[in-house]
Design a protein around this motif. Structure first.
Motif, PDB file in Angstrom:
ATOM      1  N   ALA A  78       0.809  -1.221   0.000  1.00  0.00           N
ATOM      2  CA  ALA A  78       0.000   0.000   0.000  1.00  0.00           C
ATOM      3  C   ALA A  78       0.841   1.270   0.000  1.00  0.00           C
ATOM      4  O   ALA A  78       0.322   2.351  -0.304  1.00  0.00           O
TER       5      ALA A  78
ATOM      6  N   PHE B 198       0.081   7.731   1.296  1.00  0.00           N
ATOM      7  CA  PHE B 198      -1.068   8.120   2.111  1.00  0.00           C
ATOM      8  C   PHE B 198      -0.966   7.622   3.553  1.00  0.00           C
ATOM      9  O   PHE B 198      -1.741   8.040   4.407  1.00  0.00           O
TER      10      PHE B 198
ATOM     11  N   GLN C 135      -6.620  11.109   0.273  1.00  0.00           N
ATOM     12  CA  GLN C 135      -7.158  10.216  -0.748  1.00  0.00           C
ATOM     13  C   GLN C 135      -8.436  10.785  -1.357  1.00  0.00           C
ATOM     14  O   GLN C 135      -8.640  10.721  -2.577  1.00  0.00           O
TER      15      GLN C 135
ATOM     16  N   CYS D 249      -5.863   3.115  -0.383  1.00  0.00           N
ATOM     17  CA  CYS D 249      -4.530   3.298  -0.982  1.00  0.00           C
ATOM     18  C   CYS D 249      -4.485   2.648  -2.361  1.00  0.00           C
ATOM     19  O   CYS D 249      -3.973   3.225  -3.328  1.00  0.00           O
TER      20      CYS D 249
END
Length: 565
Positions: free
Chosen positions: A127, A287, A365, A417
């Motif tokens: 991720a 993220f 995000q 992600c």
């Protein structure tokens, strides 16, 4: 808020990760580093020379920029050029990334005695945005990370008894480190051996004399094996002095020279400071960067109650950070080998991590996904498939659930992600289809002919060689790409760029051979404002036309500077 992530969510994340990493792996627009095309150029030129060494390049000073294993890998995966494609260059990177993920899972399982925690560690590592960015393209990072990490993973999986090995483990470790050096840089032997020494010392209950007596010779042997493997490059290359000058002095020792004012000032202030190294290193997590900062806080707070395995992982992280803070050129990219350790630690402390650090990741995000939806809605050059819109809607829905439902925040952040990166790839994939490619008739007409294309960085011509296989590609400065008159007076076959919604009128006596859409790389503030107001197509894309100017036939023989070199 502190509930562990469910097993179905972990498994769904793993499936989503596989889809994300394989989707668009052969895309020209896949997130990557600019080194990919220079490396591709070296592979192509070395293939053409029909010899493994010396490495070949038309770029001045960029021939021995990396050791040969990376380029030999590309030569083998493309069957010495017979299967020349981005996919064939990149698939070994996917294999290395998958192998590293497997070792992360096994290591985390061995530490936690929990299978779900182990799989979670692997999913977390996948991720990280820079795992995705560097783990798929044709770059040195995937094999470098695997070979550097392999001995540490083995120690974590097998346990303390492996340190007593006097032959097998030192031989495996020396070979693994040697392969890492032959893929990336001889400099990695310093942090790798230092981490190994401190792991031995930690497992000897910090008894220095015992560590010296029982382990020092093993570490020295490991270092000598690794350096011996690396030295084979000098032995078999017919021009070892070129390696010394370009790679050792230029590529490695040169990174210690002051980049701006003085070494000390650069160390404490500016874009190459140690503080920026910390920020860019954490930014490898994408993220999840705020979550990594939270992990650092937990480590400081609970430092007295750490398990032995946690201490080993933090030693791994700290040593690499300290060593790579010493060169004047400090980049978070050099800290990618510590990201597997960070992923394992995040999985181990998943329940203790603050929900609010995940919440901040969800906000980022959400911003990216809304921007992608806005751009997709305002692009009028093609129609997206229905699943693209379902993907965007589903990703935004998961982000919203995570923002407003506390018990789903962590799970939603992890899944988003992958969904965010997948949405990014989906948004630009039409350019890898018919819209962004020249048709078969154009490709056939250009076989064996010299075509001049705009070039804004070294080896950009390698990208056009994938678009027009069989043509001789050369580059002119990208700043001239819209100057039809100037180009027509210089080259018989050239690419020129024009606004997408403007009728293109070629020069007198010129012929348009083919056309396609291209995405622009740089935009002014006015163009960005126009895109925010919905004028996306006119500012984000250009039409690229290949024009034939018959009155310039013969000028190909004239000495012209190739802007791609």
């Amino acid at each position: 808020m502190q509930a562990p992530i469910s097993i179905p969510s972990i498994l769904f994340g793993l499936v989503l990760a596989c889809v994300t990493y394989f989707y668009g792996v052969d895309s020209r627009f896949a997130p990557k580093n600019g080194d990919e095309y220079p490396y591709t150029h070296i592979v192509r030129m070395t293939n053409a020379a029909d010899a493994w060494l010396p490495l070949q390049s038309e770029m001045v000073g960029i021939k021995n920029t990396k050791p040969p294993l990376l380029f030999w890998q590309g030569m083998l995966s493309t069957n010495h050029g017979a299967g020349w494609s981005l996919f064939n260059l990149r698939w070994p990177s996917l294999v290395y990334t998958a192998l590293t993920t497997l070792l992360i899972v096994l290591s985390a399982v061995a530490i936690s005695k929990n299978l779900s925690a182990g799989v979670l560690a692997g999913v977390i590592w996948l991720a990280f945005f820079n795992t995705y960015r560097y783990g798929r393209p044709y770059l040195a990072e995937p094999p470098e990370i695997f070979w550097l990490s392999l001995p540490f993973f083995l120690l974590l999986i097998v346990g303390k008894r492996l340190i007593e090995s006097k032959l097998i483990f030192p031989l495996i470790t020396g070979s693994a480190f040697g392969f890492a050096l032959l893929y990336k840089s001889v400099a990695y032997i310093v942090p790798a051996c230092l981490v190994l020494t401190l792991w031995y010392w930690q497992w000897r209950d910090c008894r220095v004399m015992e560590c010296i007596q029982r382990d020092l010779l093993k570490v020295i042997s490991i270092g000598l094996i690794a350096l011996g493997l690396f030295a084979l490059w000098f032995v078999f290359d017919p021009d070892p002095m070129a390696i010394w000058n370009e790679f050792v002095i230029g590529e490695n020792a040169g990174k210690f020279a002051a980049r701006n004012t003085s070494y000390l000032k650069d160390f404490v202030w500016g874009g190459d400071s140690v503080g920026m190294l910390l920020v860019t290193g954490v930014a490898n997590a994408g993220f999840l960067a705020f979550v990594v900062f939270n992990l650092f806080y937990l480590a400081i707070r609970d430092r007295k109650s750490m398990s032995t395995e946690e201490k080993l992982l933090w030693i791994w992280i700290a040593v690499f950070f300290i060593i790579f803070s010493l060169p004047s050129q400090r980049s978070g990219r050099y800290l990618l080998p510590i990201m597997p350790a960070i992923a394992i630690l995040l999985a181990m402390h998943w329940q203790q991590l603050s929900r609010w650090t995940f919440w901040l990741g969800l906000v980022l995000q959400g911003i990216v996904l809304i921007a992608l939806a806005w751009l997709s809605w305002n692009i009028n050059l093609w129609s997206y498939p229905i699943w693209h819109w379902f993907l965007l809607i589903g990703a935004i829905a998961i982000v919203l659930i995570g923002l407003f439902q506390a018990r789903f925040t962590k799970t939603a952040t992890l899944l988003a992600c992958f969904l965010t990166v997948l949405s990014l790839s989906s948004s630009i994939m039409p350019l890898d289809g018919a819209a962004g490619r020249f048709d078969a008739k154009t490709i056939a007409a250009l076989q064996g002919k010299t075509v001049w294309f705009p070039c804004d960085f070294r080896a950009k011509d390698e990208e056009y060689r994938f678009l027009i296989p069989g043509a001789n590609i050369k580059g002119y400065p990208a700043s001239e790409a819209k100057n039809l008159t100037q180009l027509a007076n210089q080259y018989p076959l050239f690419a020129v760029q024009a606004p997408v919604n403007t009728k293109f009128t070629p020069c007198p006596d010129c012929e348009v051979i083919g056309e396609r859409l291209e995405m622009r790389a740089r935009h002014s503030s006015d163009e960005i404002k126009a895109m925010l107001l919905g004028q996306v197509s006119d500012n984000l894309f250009v039409k690229e036309y290949i024009v034939f100017a018959p009155f310039n036939i013969g000028k190909d023989a004239a000495p012209e500077k190739d802007a791609c070199r």
